[in-house]
Enzyme design. Structure first.
Site, PDB file in Angstrom:
ATOM      1  CB  CYS A   2     -20.590  -7.376  -9.416  1.00  0.00           C
ATOM      2  SG  CYS A   2     -19.720  -6.459 -10.665  1.00  0.00           S
ATOM      3  NE  ARG A  27     -20.565  -9.198  -3.784  1.00  0.00           N
ATOM      4  CZ  ARG A  27     -19.676 -10.090  -3.332  1.00  0.00           C
ATOM      5  NH1 ARG A  27     -19.591 -10.308  -2.043  1.00  0.00           N
ATOM      6  NH2 ARG A  27     -18.903 -10.743  -4.155  1.00  0.00           N
ATOM      7  CD1 TRP A  74     -16.120  -1.263  -7.672  1.00  0.00           C
ATOM      8  CD2 TRP A  74     -15.005  -2.689  -8.988  1.00  0.00           C
ATOM      9  NE1 TRP A  74     -14.796  -0.898  -7.669  1.00  0.00           N
ATOM     10  CE2 TRP A  74     -14.086  -1.746  -8.463  1.00  0.00           C
ATOM     11  CE3 TRP A  74     -14.525  -3.674  -9.849  1.00  0.00           C
ATOM     12  CZ2 TRP A  74     -12.724  -1.771  -8.755  1.00  0.00           C
ATOM     13  CZ3 TRP A  74     -13.154  -3.691 -10.144  1.00  0.00           C
ATOM     14  CH2 TRP A  74     -12.276  -2.752  -9.595  1.00  0.00           C
ATOM     15  CG  ASN A 100     -18.960 -10.895  -8.858  1.00  0.00           C
ATOM     16  OD1 ASN A 100     -18.125 -10.062  -9.197  1.00  0.00           O
ATOM     17  ND2 ASN A 100     -18.915 -11.530  -7.700  1.00  0.00           N
ATOM     18  N   GLY A 101     -17.491 -11.010 -12.050  1.00  0.00           N
ATOM     19  CA  GLY A 101     -16.251 -11.665 -12.481  1.00  0.00           C
ATOM     20  C   GLY A 101     -15.821 -11.129 -13.822  1.00  0.00           C
ATOM     21  CD  GLU A 481      -5.896  -0.932   8.378  1.00  0.00           C
ATOM     22  OE1 GLU A 481      -5.263  -1.366   7.415  1.00  0.00           O
ATOM     23  OE2 GLU A 481      -7.140  -0.914   8.424  1.00  0.00           O
ATOM     24  CE  LYS A 485      -9.384   1.327   6.659  1.00  0.00           C
ATOM     25  NZ  LYS A 485      -8.886   0.016   6.942  1.00  0.00           N
ATOM     26  CD  GLU A 488     -10.481   1.575   2.279  1.00  0.00           C
ATOM     27  OE1 GLU A 488      -9.986   1.611   3.427  1.00  0.00           O
ATOM     28  OE2 GLU A 488     -10.913   0.544   1.768  1.00  0.00           O
ATOM     29  CG  HIS A 504      17.199   5.830   5.111  1.00  0.00           C
ATOM     30  ND1 HIS A 504      18.564   5.708   5.084  1.00  0.00           N
ATOM     31  CD2 HIS A 504      16.820   5.506   6.370  1.00  0.00           C
ATOM     32  CE1 HIS A 504      18.984   5.287   6.263  1.00  0.00           C
ATOM     33  NE2 HIS A 504      17.947   5.167   7.073  1.00  0.00           N
ATOM     34  CE  LYS A 603     -16.020  -5.217   3.988  1.00  0.00           C
ATOM     35  NZ  LYS A 603     -15.077  -4.457   4.833  1.00  0.00           N
TER      36      LYS A 603
HETATM   37  O1  M6R Z   1     -11.947  -9.322   2.339  1.00  0.00           O
HETATM   38  P1  M6R Z   1     -10.488  -9.124   2.484  1.00  0.00           P
HETATM   39  O2  M6R Z   1     -10.063  -8.982   3.912  1.00  0.00           O
HETATM   40  O3  M6R Z   1      -9.672 -10.187   1.788  1.00  0.00           O
HETATM   41  O4  M6R Z   1     -10.166  -7.767   1.775  1.00  0.00           O
HETATM   42  C1  M6R Z   1      -8.849  -7.348   1.561  1.00  0.00           C
HETATM   43  C2  M6R Z   1      -8.795  -5.909   1.145  1.00  0.00           C
HETATM   44  O5  M6R Z   1      -9.460  -5.726  -0.075  1.00  0.00           O
HETATM   45  C3  M6R Z   1      -9.417  -4.991   2.188  1.00  0.00           C
HETATM   46  O6  M6R Z   1      -8.845  -5.164   3.433  1.00  0.00           O
HETATM   47  C4  M6R Z   1      -9.294  -3.520   1.769  1.00  0.00           C
HETATM   48  O7  M6R Z   1      -7.962  -3.145   1.774  1.00  0.00           O
HETATM   49  C5  M6R Z   1     -10.129  -2.651   2.689  1.00  0.00           C
HETATM   50  N1  M6R Z   1     -11.070  -1.924   1.918  1.00  0.00           N
HETATM   51  C6  M6R Z   1      -9.315  -1.691   3.477  1.00  0.00           C
HETATM   52  O8  M6R Z   1     -10.114  -0.931   4.326  1.00  0.00           O
END
Ligand code: M6R
Length: 608
Positions: A2, A27, A74, A100-101, A481, A485, A488, A504, A603
């Site tokens: 948010c 956000r 969000w 927000n929250g 990672e 990506k 996501e 395994h 984000k």
């Molecule tokens: O702002 P932060 O680095 O704490 O965020 C952590 C994760 O939410 C963030 O890295 C998330 O996994 C990304 N969207 C991955 O691309």
């Protein structure tokens, strides 16, 4: 999670609010809304399901006003639709709130308010706050908001306006970020500075429990006990352009392309190769304690945690104390033995990830030395840690984190020399790491100027629904990672594993429909990786290898190869992750996905 923006001043606020919302859209982006004081008894309000662009279209008749609030959502409580979009109002329509929250006790409060005759129009937790302010109001708007806030528990960043007080905007926070920008006879409150910078660069960061009352052009900040606070003003240095796409189709691509510069910015003024150490001014104040730590726990979520895993390999090898990487969200559930010789390092791009904030607070409670590796200056984690290091890479806007990962790993390498040289690391070893770090921007640039093979590969593989990503040693976290990506932004099922674990169990899934991307640069795991490739091939699997330039052998084994330049083994993640970021990006494009705003995500995750 948010985005909130509020404005009070001399200018017509709706264009400023809409512009601010567009900047905060990363956000959350399932619905949006805006409310302004228009001189009547009811506030003017417009909301929509979907993006800020839809809200903008609907706001063609918004009245001129110098005080208003806006929100991009969000969803947590209540599905994403117009009814549940913020700002939420009271029964009379004269109070509007953006939030927000999560208000945790909203059910109990709602029951009481309904019994008192309030009528609710949404399924959200937020709406209770608007009704509570209405219930507490007897002419003094700030007093009503303060009383209402004492009744709620949970996390919030809020902004509230009242039709009968068109020259007052009230904002407060507990657990969710909120910044107040101070211009000339104008103020803007927002979840983050990206929405403030077009208006002013002077800001104050609200602390938990603080409440900002802006009346006309005067700002008063008080704490939970109603004590007035004098706050430090901060000046935002980064340029407005750095928060814009600058001709790139997506922020993600722009941020991938900025990575050479991100490495340079993360190391600027920090490399002292002759002394074989890094200068990290933010850690100097705790140098003595750092000399005596016997264990480091790294916490983070998502990409930040993956970067921490690379750091684990680096620090254990060179700084010689045990390092453990924990999901920040699990830290509080473990009864792991901690002592005053344990330090906790919280890694977070935003500095606002709630799980990481909570782990940090838990560590503080237990007396640990707490360190931060954070990009957003003035963020909660930056403020709450004993000491830390900033990334200095400018804003990262795309939901998928790219340049933050590269920068986090770069700084972990700097920390490795810093902490290693306090122990037994030789000057020569420190110097070799730092010299290699200095070469990385050019090597990263080289990968980024040769994107055609990656594009082609993405085209060829865009229709596969399952992928494995394998790596060992320093490149195991890169496999995690790379898979993250692809999941996501392209919505493709991808699993990151260390190559050893495959046989395994997971290898049972391998057939011609499940390709594997294997990170196999020349390093100490190279021979093992060749065996893994064979194991996959004999089971009908397709293998894409990420290998070191000049390796001709691997092309005879793998189906496809992407090359990266040679660097020190511990620094390979900084290069090997780049083809994986680009691969995910191009697959997402092929599949028609909204790269910068993937579904169901936001984000910064500021709820637990
Ligand atoms: O702002 P932060 O680095 O704490 O965020 C952590 C994760 O939410 C963030 O890295 C998330 O996994 C990304 N969207 C991955 O691309």
């Amino acid at each position: 999670m948010c985005g909130i923006v509020g404005y009070i001043g001399k200018r017509n606020c709706s264009p400023l609010l809409l512009d601010g919302l567009s900047r905060l859209e990363y956000r959350g982006y399932d619905s949006a809304g805006l409310a302004v004081c228009d001189g009547t008894e009811r506030l003017w309000c417009e909301k929509t399901k979907g993006r800020v662009a839809s809200l903008r279209e609907r706001c063609f008749a918004v009245p001129e006003s110098t005080c208003g609030i806006a929100h991009t959502r969000w969803a947590t409580h209540g599905e994403p639709n117009e009814r549940n979009a913020h700002p939420h109002g009271d029964c009379s329509g004269s109070i509007r709130v953006v939030h927000n929250g999560i208000i945790e006790n909203y059910r109990t409060l709602k029951e009481k308010l309904v019994a008192q005759g309030h009528t609710f129009t949404s399924d959200t937790d937020t709406e209770v706050l608007a009704h509570l302010v209405e219930q507490c109001y007897s002419g003094d708007f700030p007093a009503a908001v303060k009383e209402a806030l004492h009744l709620i528990s949970g996390a919030y960043g809020i902004a509230v306006i009242h039709a009968r007080h068109p020259d007052t905007l009230i904002a407060s926070r507990v657990g969710s970020p909120l910044v107040v920008g101070i211009g000339e006879d104008e103020h803007v409150v927002a979840s983050d500075v990206t929405a403030i910078v077009p208006i002013t660069r002077d800001v104050v960061y609200l602390e938990d429990g603080e409440i900002a009352v802006i009346s006309g052009s005067s700002l008063t900040i008080s704490d939970r006990d109603n004590e007035c606070k004098t706050k430090d003003h901060h000046h935002i240095e980064w340029s407005l352009e750095s928060a814009e796409r600058q001709g790139y189709d997506h922020f993600m691509l722009k941020e991938i392309m900025e990575q050479p510069e991100a490495i340079t910015n993360s190391t600027r003024g920090r490399i002292f190769a002759e002394e074989g150490t890094a200068k990290l001014g933010g850690l100097d104040s705790v140098q003595d304690r750092l000399r005596t730590i016997e264990r480091l726990v790294i916490v983070g979520m998502g990409t930040a945690r993956n970067a921490g895993l690379v750091g684990e390999y680096m620090l254990e090898a060179h700084a010689e104390f045990p390092v453990e990487v924990e999901f920040a969200s699990e830290f509080g559930y473990r009864k792991s033995p901690l002592s005053d010789r344990t330090a906790l390092l919280a890694i977070s791009q935003s500095g606002e990830t709630m799980d990481t904030c909570i782990a940090l607070r838990e560590a503080r409670r237990k007396g640990l030395l707490t360190l931060g590796l954070v990009n957003v200056t003035g963020s909660s984690i930056a403020r709450e840690t004993d000491a830390g290091v900033y990334n200095h890479i400018g804003p990262e806007i795309a939901v998928a984190s790219t340049k933050a990962f590269i920068s986090q790993v770069t700084i972990l390498a700097l920390m490795t020399t810093y902490l290693g040289r306090m122990r037994t690391m030789s000057r020569a070893t420190g110097a070799s790491i730092l010299n290699a770090l200095g070469e990385l921007p050019d090597l990263a640039k080289k990968i980024l100027t040769q994107t055609d093979p990656i594009k082609k590969l993405a085209k060829d593989f865009a229709r596969y629904e399952h992928f494995f990503y394998l790596g060992r040693g320093y490149n195991f976290p890169v496999a995690l990672e790379g898979a993250l990506k692809l999941k996501e932004i392209a919505y493709v099922h991808a699993e990151g594993y260390n190559g050893g674990e495959m046989k395994h169990g997971p290898i049972a899934l391998i057939d011609s429909s499940v390709p594997t991307i294997i990170l196999a640069p020349y390093d100490s795991a190279y021979e093992k990786n060749l065996s893994h490739i064979q194991e996959l091939k004999v089971r009908g699997g397709t293998v894409i290898a990420i290998a070191t330039e000049g390796n001709e052998e691997i092309a005879t084994l793998a189906d496809e190869v992407l090359f990266i330049p040679k660097t020190l083994e511990m620094l390979t993640p900084i290069l090997s992750v780049i083809p994986l970021q680009l691969f995910a990006y191009y697959v997402a494009l092929e599949r028609g996905c909204d790269v910068d705003k993937p579904r169901n995500l936001a984000k910064s995750v500021t709820v637990e």
